[in-house]
Design an enzyme around this catalytic site. Structure first.
Site, PDB file in Angstrom:
ATOM      1  N   ARG A  97       0.806  -1.228   0.000  1.00 41.44           N
ATOM      2  CA  ARG A  97       0.000   0.000   0.000  1.00 41.44           C
ATOM      3  C   ARG A  97       0.834   1.271   0.000  1.00 41.44           C
ATOM      4  NH1 ARG A  97      -2.213  -4.143   2.654  1.00 41.44           N
ATOM      5  NH2 ARG A  97      -4.469  -4.479   2.625  1.00 41.44           N
ATOM      6  N   HIS A 122      -0.670  -2.411  -4.605  1.00 46.84           N
ATOM      7  CA  HIS A 122       0.034  -3.244  -5.591  1.00 46.84           C
ATOM      8  C   HIS A 122       0.236  -2.557  -6.946  1.00 46.84           C
ATOM      9  CE1 HIS A 122       0.061  -6.307  -2.678  1.00 46.84           C
ATOM     10  NE2 HIS A 122      -1.070  -6.910  -2.963  1.00 46.84           N
ATOM     11  N   HIS A 197       3.168 -12.839  -5.385  1.00 45.61           N
ATOM     12  CA  HIS A 197       1.975 -12.925  -4.539  1.00 45.61           C
ATOM     13  C   HIS A 197       1.330 -14.310  -4.604  1.00 45.61           C
ATOM     14  CE1 HIS A 197      -1.642 -11.538  -2.460  1.00 45.61           C
ATOM     15  NE2 HIS A 197      -1.104 -10.328  -2.337  1.00 45.61           N
ATOM     16  N   ASP A 269      -2.680  -9.867   7.901  1.00 46.17           N
ATOM     17  CA  ASP A 269      -2.355  -9.109   6.696  1.00 46.17           C
ATOM     18  C   ASP A 269      -1.381  -8.031   7.138  1.00 46.17           C
ATOM     19  OD1 ASP A 269      -2.220  -8.099   4.164  1.00 46.17           O
ATOM     20  OD2 ASP A 269      -4.236  -7.247   4.124  1.00 46.17           O
ATOM     21  N   GLU A 335       4.839 -12.785   1.249  1.00 49.43           N
ATOM     22  CA  GLU A 335       5.310 -11.796   0.287  1.00 49.43           C
ATOM     23  C   GLU A 335       6.555 -11.082   0.811  1.00 49.43           C
ATOM     24  OE1 GLU A 335       1.823  -9.254  -0.781  1.00 49.43           O
ATOM     25  OE2 GLU A 335       0.813 -10.674   0.557  1.00 49.43           O
TER      26      GLU A 335
END
Length: 372
Positions: A97, A122, A197, A269, A335
């Site tokens: 982000r 992304h 990803h 996340d 990631e």
């Protein structure tokens, strides 16, 4: 680590290529297969550099695909694009982000598309995951198969400054290691953060939740976020929180925690700061294992951090090649990356790339299978 610039010895494997369909523009998309002597395969397509399958034997010799995805090009080019799932894709120009789609570089303000309000996610509306990459086989590899994917991102594309020349190498060796090498140069100051990803399920695609998978993360610190997934600027210890994976334990152990960080993200996340970062050393970031299949995955990286995402937005709207609908925790993304929103946090490791500099990062996914 295999350098992007080092000479490569004698090739022993070949790269298989076949048609995968055509985009609405009429451009053709190819499917490529890397394979090794152990029966492991990695498949990817030229659209988005998307890894569509990683096929690994389990402890009984049964081979399964251990990443989530779609069964055809329409799934990736339409369904995935609509939902921002990014199954298996190469992510850029900036992974994760950017707050409010705004950053300042050398006293100039830049604006990027708001595609996950109120932020950029992304790389914007048409990130690298929605681009057609040029693919060619790597020659001279010893006990490995490889391909190089190249892309030119124009100055001003998605609001980012500088013409960016990008090279990514996928190399599968006979030790069941998938090497991903990222390299980029620019003609103007810019920001860059590249990652892959893939969503992993070591029990096999379509097998259900990874909550019972065991995970270890070599990180003592993480970056807490606000309700929109943007780092607050704090660097917090993982000790005595749901983010402490320094000792291996099940992913599901704290998924239902009432910790505010877990509640606002609806699961994991978050960005873990991998111990031992020096900008160049390939070091162990994480180990993921599935006791049932006997498969394990070790992640090594030169990157400073790793985003762990438990597929919190998967809600049963899409099904994979198995024909089974995907739901939350049906896969976990690991990631490797720089921190989210780094251009707006001067205290974070820099993501600025200047003319004359080279962006050079490596991640290795090492697969192993326990004896039955």
């Amino acid at each position: 680590m295999i350098s992007l610039l080092s000479p490569l010895p004698v090739m022993t494997q070949t790269l298989k290529k076949e048609s995968y369909g055509a985009l609405p523009s009429g451009e053709t998309v190819e499917l490529y297969t890397l394979h090794n002597k152990n029966g492991m395969e990695v498949q990817f397509i030229s659209y988005g550099g998307i890894i569509t399958a990683i096929k690994v034997p389990d402890k009984n010799g049964k081979t399964d695909n251990v990443v989530l995805g779609f069964s055809d090009l329409e799934g990736y080019s339409k369904k995935d694009a609509e939902a921002n799932i990014c199954f298996g894709a190469l992510i850029g120009r900036y992974a994760n982000r950017i707050a409010r789609g705004t950053f300042v570089l050398e006293d100039k303000t830049y604006h990027t598309p708001i595609n996950l309000p109120p932020n950029t996610l992304h790389g914007g509306n048409t990130g690298f995951n929605k681009k057609l990459w040029y693919v060619q086989p790597l020659s001279g590899l010893k006990q490995a198969t490889g391909a190089e994917l190249t892309l030119t991102s124009a100055d001003g594309e998605e609001g980012f400054p500088g013409k960016l020349q990008v090279k990514v190498r996928y190399i599968l060796d006979d030790d069941n290691q998938l090497h991903i090498h990222y390299h980029a140069t620019t003609d103007k100051p810019t920001v860059i953060n590249l990652t892959n990803h893939s969503y992993f399920n070591l029990a096999g695609e379509g097998s259900g939740s990874v909550a019972n998978h065991r995970l270890k993360i070599n990180a003592s610190l993480f970056t807490p976020t606000d309700a929109n997934g943007i780092p607050t600027g704090q660097i917090s210890p993982v000790a005595q929180t749901p983010f402490d994976f320094r000792a291996m334990h099940a992913i599901g152990d704290f998924l239902r925690s009432n910790d505010q960080q877990m509640l606002q993200a609806r699961g994991y996340d978050h960005n873990w700061i991998i111990d031992g970062y020096d900008g160049k050393t390939l070091r162990e970031a994480a180990i993921l294992s599935d006791p049932q299949s006997g498969r394990s995955l070790t992640v090594l990286t030169t990157q400073p951090a790793m985003q762990v995402y438990t597929g919190n937005s998967l809600n049963g709207a899409y099904a994979g090649p198995s024909g089974r609908a995907y739901r939350q925790t049906d896969g976990v993304a690991l990631e490797t990356q720089h921190y989210p929103d780094s251009p707006n946090h001067p205290s974070f490791p820099t993501t600025t790339l200047l003319p004359g500099q080279e962006y050079d990062q490596t991640t290795v996914f090492r697969f192993q299978t326990a004896a039955p």
